[in-house]
Enzyme design. Sequence first.
Site, PDB file in Angstrom:
ATOM      1  N   ASP A 165       5.606   5.711  26.634  1.00 44.14           N
ATOM      2  CA  ASP A 165       4.766   5.801  27.828  1.00 44.14           C
ATOM      3  C   ASP A 165       5.217   6.938  28.732  1.00 44.14           C
ATOM      4  OD1 ASP A 165       2.722   4.818  29.738  1.00 44.14           O
ATOM      5  OD2 ASP A 165       4.499   4.556  30.978  1.00 44.14           O
ATOM      6  N   LYS A 191       5.111  -1.481  30.000  1.00 42.93           N
ATOM      7  CA  LYS A 191       6.348  -1.519  30.800  1.00 42.93           C
ATOM      8  C   LYS A 191       6.619  -2.919  31.322  1.00 42.93           C
ATOM      9  CE  LYS A 191       4.619   2.031  32.875  1.00 42.93           C
ATOM     10  NZ  LYS A 191       4.182   3.174  33.629  1.00 42.93           N
TER      11      LYS A 191
HETATM   12  N1  URA Z   1       0.561   3.435  36.536  1.00 41.85           N
HETATM   13  C1  URA Z   1       1.105   3.475  35.307  1.00 41.85           C
HETATM   14  O1  URA Z   1       2.229   3.075  35.095  1.00 41.85           O
HETATM   15  N2  URA Z   1       0.368   3.991  34.320  1.00 41.85           N
HETATM   16  C2  URA Z   1      -0.882   4.426  34.490  1.00 41.85           C
HETATM   17  O2  URA Z   1      -1.496   4.855  33.544  1.00 41.85           O
HETATM   18  C3  URA Z   1      -1.442   4.372  35.786  1.00 41.85           C
HETATM   19  C4  URA Z   1      -0.680   3.863  36.792  1.00 41.85           C
END
Ligand code: URA
Length: 431
Positions: A165, A191
Amino acid sequence: MAELFAAVEIIAAKRDKHELTNDQIDWVVDAYTRGVVADEQMSALLMAILLNGMNSREISRWTDAMINSGERMEWSALDRPTVDKHSTGGVGDKITLPLAPLVAACGAAVPQLSGRGLGHTGGTLDKLESIPGWRASLSNAEMLKVLQDTGAVICAAGAGLAPADKKLYALRDVTATVEAIPLIASSIMSKKIAEGTGALVLDVKTGSGAFMSDPERARTLARTMVELGTRAGVKTLALVTAMDVPLGLTAGNALEVRESVEVLAGGGPADIVELTVILAREMLQAAGVKNTLDPVDALKNGQAMDHWRRMISAQGGNPDAPLPLATENHVVVAEQDGELIAMDAMKVGVAAWRLGAGRSRQGEKVQAGAGIEMHAKPGEMVKAGQKIFTLHTDESDRFERALEALDGALRISNTGEKVERLPLIVDRIEG
Ligand code: URA
């Protein structure tokens, strides 16, 4: 070793509106994290996903692939249930600050991995870093110790958590592919699931100052994330909440900490108190904590404040230290008598950002004292010449661009026009 797929075939499949197979998704996320799939190939795939979407199986698999790119945290050493809250971000959204110690005071443990602000929305870590000495980076062992000792911890996600990510988010940021619902949902939920929380309450913002200004898209994002959490065994629910007007009376790092401390002291603006209490009750219920202290009482009797002080001290911060103040300020007054009927959250957010409260590139420093104080909110009667905003910054040459951003942010009417506001809670979505 030979690779399982050619990235170009996967890009073409999504370009031509086909579903990606589980194997294709597992491979492309892993191969991108390993550096085998190039940025330009992943950029093309992200754009194809933004344009053509993913179904719920694909989103779920993409999320799992991102979780599997790193470690999964776990909190079985704790003697109480864990619950976290995630907000999709807004202007003046300091709710995490009073909420985490409040929920801890009421009997749940809150392991909260937070982020920094980018663009017009503030970041929880930037806000807390305005407290002298406070440290955002903790090892997993330190995180557990703070949770055991104080019931709540707010810190940065380590490099080992969902590294796919981290790479994908940075790429989306520079390829205009942030806005895709499958990508936002999988980014946030990978996450949160990897963080190991047992329950999760999502605060999905809607209105001009939110990522999803359209309430229907906010609902879709909320449903997608609730589905992902529920499938992963995390008790997940979402509130869709108003971000058409800034939350509270401040936007900016130290300014928001000061307001949060007022809430923990039993005062503070009504909208902040109301949303904090609603989210705290939802979190306690989702965590299965029953017959406990009510959040309203924990704010009034000082227990939430005790937990705040312990949580800040445990991360090196001095809760008694004076907070930084900006050196320069500029007052904006009402131009006419009447009722304040609108205050645009996006314009206030952009102005606070331009004053130095936010950053336009990752890694840039923010000013702790910069931001905006609001002296009136929609629904209040104002008089010409009355103070509406005080702008704060350390660099007075920033005022001009901030004032440009505020152009048209306010509507004052004396014709009996109705106040234009979304209800604080727009919707509630449960798994
Ligand atoms: N916050 C995140 O962690 N990811 C996104 O894609 C948008 C906001």
